[in-house]
Design a protein around this motif. Structure first.
Motif, PDB file in Angstrom:
ATOM      1  N   ASP A 256      24.108 -14.610 -24.520  1.00 56.43           N
ATOM      2  CA  ASP A 256      25.026 -15.738 -24.387  1.00 56.43           C
ATOM      3  C   ASP A 256      25.698 -15.771 -23.015  1.00 56.43           C
ATOM      4  N   SER A 257      25.860 -14.598 -22.391  1.00 56.91           N
ATOM      5  CA  SER A 257      26.537 -14.534 -21.093  1.00 56.91           C
ATOM      6  C   SER A 257      25.561 -14.485 -19.918  1.00 56.91           C
ATOM      7  N   VAL A 258      24.287 -14.218 -20.190  1.00 57.98           N
ATOM      8  CA  VAL A 258      23.306 -14.036 -19.113  1.00 57.98           C
ATOM      9  C   VAL A 258      23.193 -15.290 -18.260  1.00 57.98           C
ATOM     10  N   LEU A 259      22.936 -16.442 -18.903  1.00 52.09           N
ATOM     11  CA  LEU A 259      22.673 -17.674 -18.168  1.00 52.09           C
ATOM     12  C   LEU A 259      23.875 -18.109 -17.346  1.00 52.09           C
ATOM     13  N   TYR A 260      25.092 -17.892 -17.861  1.00 55.66           N
ATOM     14  CA  TYR A 260      26.300 -18.297 -17.131  1.00 55.66           C
ATOM     15  C   TYR A 260      26.358 -17.620 -15.758  1.00 55.66           C
ATOM     16  N   TYR A 261      26.169 -16.295 -15.741  1.00 52.25           N
ATOM     17  CA  TYR A 261      26.277 -15.561 -14.477  1.00 52.25           C
ATOM     18  C   TYR A 261      25.070 -15.798 -13.574  1.00 52.25           C
ATOM     19  N   LEU A 262      23.879 -15.978 -14.163  1.00 55.65           N
ATOM     20  CA  LEU A 262      22.712 -16.263 -13.326  1.00 55.65           C
ATOM     21  C   LEU A 262      22.840 -17.621 -12.650  1.00 55.65           C
ATOM     22  N   HIS A 263      23.381 -18.613 -13.369  1.00 54.09           N
ATOM     23  CA  HIS A 263      23.574 -19.935 -12.759  1.00 54.09           C
ATOM     24  C   HIS A 263      24.622 -19.870 -11.643  1.00 54.09           C
ATOM     25  N   LYS A 264      25.666 -19.065 -11.838  1.00 57.61           N
ATOM     26  CA  LYS A 264      26.661 -18.893 -10.784  1.00 57.61           C
ATOM     27  C   LYS A 264      26.020 -18.294  -9.539  1.00 57.61           C
ATOM     28  N   SER A 265      25.181 -17.291  -9.741  1.00 58.71           N
ATOM     29  CA  SER A 265      24.508 -16.647  -8.618  1.00 58.71           C
ATOM     30  C   SER A 265      23.561 -17.617  -7.915  1.00 58.71           C
ATOM     31  N   LEU A 266      22.826 -18.431  -8.715  1.00 59.85           N
ATOM     32  CA  LEU A 266      21.878 -19.383  -8.137  1.00 59.85           C
ATOM     33  C   LEU A 266      22.599 -20.425  -7.289  1.00 59.85           C
ATOM     34  N   GLN A 267      23.726 -20.931  -7.782  1.00 57.05           N
ATOM     35  CA  GLN A 267      24.490 -21.936  -7.026  1.00 57.05           C
ATOM     36  C   GLN A 267      24.950 -21.375  -5.686  1.00 57.05           C
ATOM     37  N   ALA A 268      25.428 -20.131  -5.697  1.00 58.81           N
ATOM     38  CA  ALA A 268      25.897 -19.516  -4.453  1.00 58.81           C
ATOM     39  C   ALA A 268      24.744 -19.310  -3.479  1.00 58.81           C
ATOM     40  N   SER A 269      23.574 -18.841  -3.978  1.00 59.64           N
ATOM     41  CA  SER A 269      22.419 -18.603  -3.106  1.00 59.64           C
ATOM     42  C   SER A 269      21.884 -19.905  -2.534  1.00 59.64           C
ATOM     43  N   GLN A 270      21.852 -20.956  -3.363  1.00 62.80           N
ATOM     44  CA  GLN A 270      21.360 -22.247  -2.882  1.00 62.80           C
ATOM     45  C   GLN A 270      22.272 -22.815  -1.799  1.00 62.80           C
ATOM     46  N   SER A 271      23.571 -22.618  -1.941  1.00 61.73           N
ATOM     47  CA  SER A 271      24.508 -23.210  -0.994  1.00 61.73           C
ATOM     48  C   SER A 271      24.396 -22.575   0.389  1.00 61.73           C
TER      49      SER A 271
END
Length: 659
Positions: A256-271
């Motif tokens: 339940d918590s995996v996707l939340y933190y992975l999406h946060k990481s992806l947004q930061a890397s993309q930016s």
């Protein structure tokens, strides 16, 4: 609640980017008022401020700084400009290009005999060899960089070198040794208030705990890294920390918590256009979907990861991807693709550790002659070795292969003779089998039909004629009781005649299987012969098809086959029971089911019942040829026989004969 936190996070992130842009614009205005070395230094500062979030703009300023440095000319400034351009390529994940610019900067440092430039060169080149998969070469460069720092007694930049050495040990799964270097790097960074490298070291320490399976410690350090990344607005290492938390939760089964933190990481890397970070996030997405059984989604994420990994030539990531591809296709049951990807993984893994230093050291003047001499010597040694291999191969062929070929020819001839002997034995076995069948038939029913039938038939004729004569003598006699006696005697004689007639079926000789045979008549005749034996013991149930039951065969041998099975069924019933006989007409064949509710056949004996001479009866009570002969008869008629049995439940024979 999770959505609002994500919105706040993104807002803070965009605010930090905006402030970073304002700072860069302010520095750019300051550059316009400067000239010469001062302007180049200002441009260098802008490159460092922009290379994470705006690498393309950073690249333009780096190139401008390099051109100005070359015009002065100032070797030290040229070297630094080259290193900063290499840094932009590094953060874009373009490791080959970064290596090229770092080596050019290193050449200048060697020419200037500047220990700081040489140290930076060893450190940067070592890190790039690590990313390109040449771990031994990477470690050699980094240890040289550390030795220079130790010799000079400098702590600035030492944290970077220690972290890079730790990365190599972590990659080869020496987690404890890696953590020792990361902790040394952390201590150095704290001592000189280098917050960025302090954060970098914390994330690295967390990774070693995670790889060892100590998830609680890993989570503690990753959370420290995430919090520190927010405070410092360092979204590169903040993205790494978020990615690490997501991976820890994945390993801990908290999906339940995996996707939340992975999406946060992806947004930061993309930016910040961190392609390496994006590739790692997509890889973790693929792992998470695989763990949840969403194989198609896992492949979709892995394709995205692999595209980034190939684009920026991250060979270690490509290697990990091949292994994950194989695992996914294994779950999908696609054995061909699973093996194909596994083979590609093994080949790439073997080649990954090949040293690429030969083609790169040519850029370093002090190593050119040494490498040329080494290459010449290596070529000569290789030629000598190849000649030795050719000579050994030729000798091997003469000494080993030729005798083996001769031996193979001898063995083939012996094998051919054995095959011919086996064929002869097989023919003799078939001949013996036919003799056994004939012997059993004559022993069981043939002699009975020829002898007993003849002996019984004559008296029956006498009785029949005598009854006829007596009937005529007593014509007109009104004694009804006497007439009933005559009727009973007549019925007995007729029944005995029918039995003798049925026995005659078993005395038929000849191999012909072209006679017209009525299966129902054959079954009825068999039951008639066995009537006295089974009438007080077995209840017979017949379920005959209403369709025509004729087929071509040898009537006598089919009698023998069915007789054997029914007799065996009767013997399998200890006290009283039932034998049910069913006939079914299929499209191209006739089926005969003979079922009993007797003692059944043990599972270990089911495969043996058709073997010649196999019997479970006491010595002298059976030859063990009955079912063997039955099976042979059915095979002669191009049919087959199947047996199903359960202990204490009964046995079912299914005979299939072509129409």
């Amino acid at each position: 609640m999770g959505l609002s936190r994500a919105v706040i996070y993104i807002f803070i992130f965009l605010l930090s980017l905006s402030s970073g842009m304002c700072q860069a614009d302010s520095l750019m205005r300051d550059v316009e008022n400067k000239e010469g070395a001062d302007k180049i230094a200002a441009l260098h500062k802008i490159v460092v401020d922009l290379w994470l979030n705006y690498p393309e703009r950073a690249m333009r300023y780096g190139v401008e700084a390099l051109e100005l440095s070359q015009k002065l000319p100032d070797s030290a400034l040229i070297s630094k400009s080259l290193r900063l351009i290499a840094g932009v390529h590094y953060y874009k994940g373009e490791y080959d290009k970064s290596l090229e610019f770092n080596q050019a900067a290193f050449v200048i440092g060697v020419a200037l005999k500047d220990s700081t430039l040489i140290n930076n060169g060893y450190n940067n080149i070592g890190l790039l060899y690590y990313h390109l998969g040449s771990y031994q070469t990477a470690l050699e460069h980094l240890l040289r960089a550390k030795a220079i720092k130790d010799q000079l007694g400098e702590t600035y930049g030492l944290s970077t070198t220690l972290n890079n050495i730790g990365l190599i040990f972590e990659r080869v799964e020496e987690h404890k040794q890696a953590r020792e270097y990361f902790e040394q790097a952390y201590t150095v960074a704290v001592d000189i208030d280098d917050f960025d490298h302090e954060l970098y070291s914390i994330n690295n320490i967390a990774i070693t705990y995670m790889k060892e399976g100590n998830l609680d410690e890993a989570l503690k350090y990753f959370r420290r890294g995430l919090q520190m990344g927010k405070e410092l607005r360092n979204f590169n290492w903040g993205a790494v920390a978020a990615r690490g938390i997501g991976e820890v939760y994945m390993l801990d089964g908290r999906s339940d918590s995996v996707l939340y933190y992975l999406h946060k990481s992806l947004q930061a890397s993309q930016s910040i256009d961190d392609k390496n970070g994006m590739a790692e996030v997509y890889y973790l997405f693929a792992q998470n979907e695989l763990a949840n059984g969403n194989f198609s989604k896992a492949l979709e994420y892995l394709h995205q990861c692999d595209d980034w990994a190939k684009q920026i030539q991250i060979r270690q990531q490509q290697l990990d991807n091949l292994k994950l591809y194989s695992a996914i296709y294994s779950k999908l049951g696609d054995r061909e693709k699973e093996i194909a990807y596994l083979n590609r993984y093994i080949k790439m893994r073997d080649s990954l550790f090949q040293d690429v230093v030969t083609r790169n050291l040519s850029l370093i003047p002090i190593k050119i002659k040494e490498e040329a001499d080494r290459y010449k010597l290596s070529s000569q040694q290789l030629e000598i070795k190849n000649q030795q291999i050719r000579n050994q191969l030729f000798t091997f062929i003469i000494i080993i292969i030729a005798p083996l070929l001769i031996l193979m020819l001898i063995l083939l001839r012996k094998n051919d003779r054995k095959n011919k002997a086996l064929q002869r034995n097989n023919e003799e076995l078939k001949h013996t089998q036919k003799l056994l069948i004939t012997s059993e038939k004559m022993a069981s029913l043939g002699v009975l039909a020829a002898g007993v039938g003849h002996e019984i038939n004559n008296p029956l004729n006498f009785i029949k004629n005598g009854i006829g004569a007596l009937s005529k003598k007593l014509e007109g006699n009104k004694d009804e009781e006497l007439k009933s006696y005559f009727k009973i005697v007549n019925e007995g004689v007729d029944r005995a005649t029918n039995i003798v007639k049925s026995l005659s079926h078993f005395s038929r000789r000849g191999p012909s299987t072209d006679e017209k045979c009525n299966i129902h008549e054959i079954i009825e005749n068999c039951l008639l012969i066995l009537h006295n034996k089974i009438r007080n013991k077995v209840r017979i149930i017949t379920n005959f098809t209403k369709l025509e039951a004729q087929l071509k065969g040898n009537e006598g041998r089919l009698h023998q086959a069915i007789m054997n099975i029914v007799a065996n069924a009767e013997q399998a019933i200890d006290d009283k029971g039932t034998i049910e006989i069913t006939t079914l007409r299929r499209k191209k064949h006739m089926e005969i089911w003979i079922e009993d509710d007797g003692v059944g056949i043990p599972e270990e004996n089911l495969t043996k019942i058709n073997d010649p001479f196999f019997t479970t009866k006491a010595p002298g009570e059976g030859t063990g040829l009955g079912l063997f002969i039955t099976s042979s008869i059915i095979e002669e008629h191009d049919g087959n026989i199947e047996v199903k049995s359960n202990i204490d439940e009964g046995t079912k024979f299914i005979i299939t004969l072509p129409l």
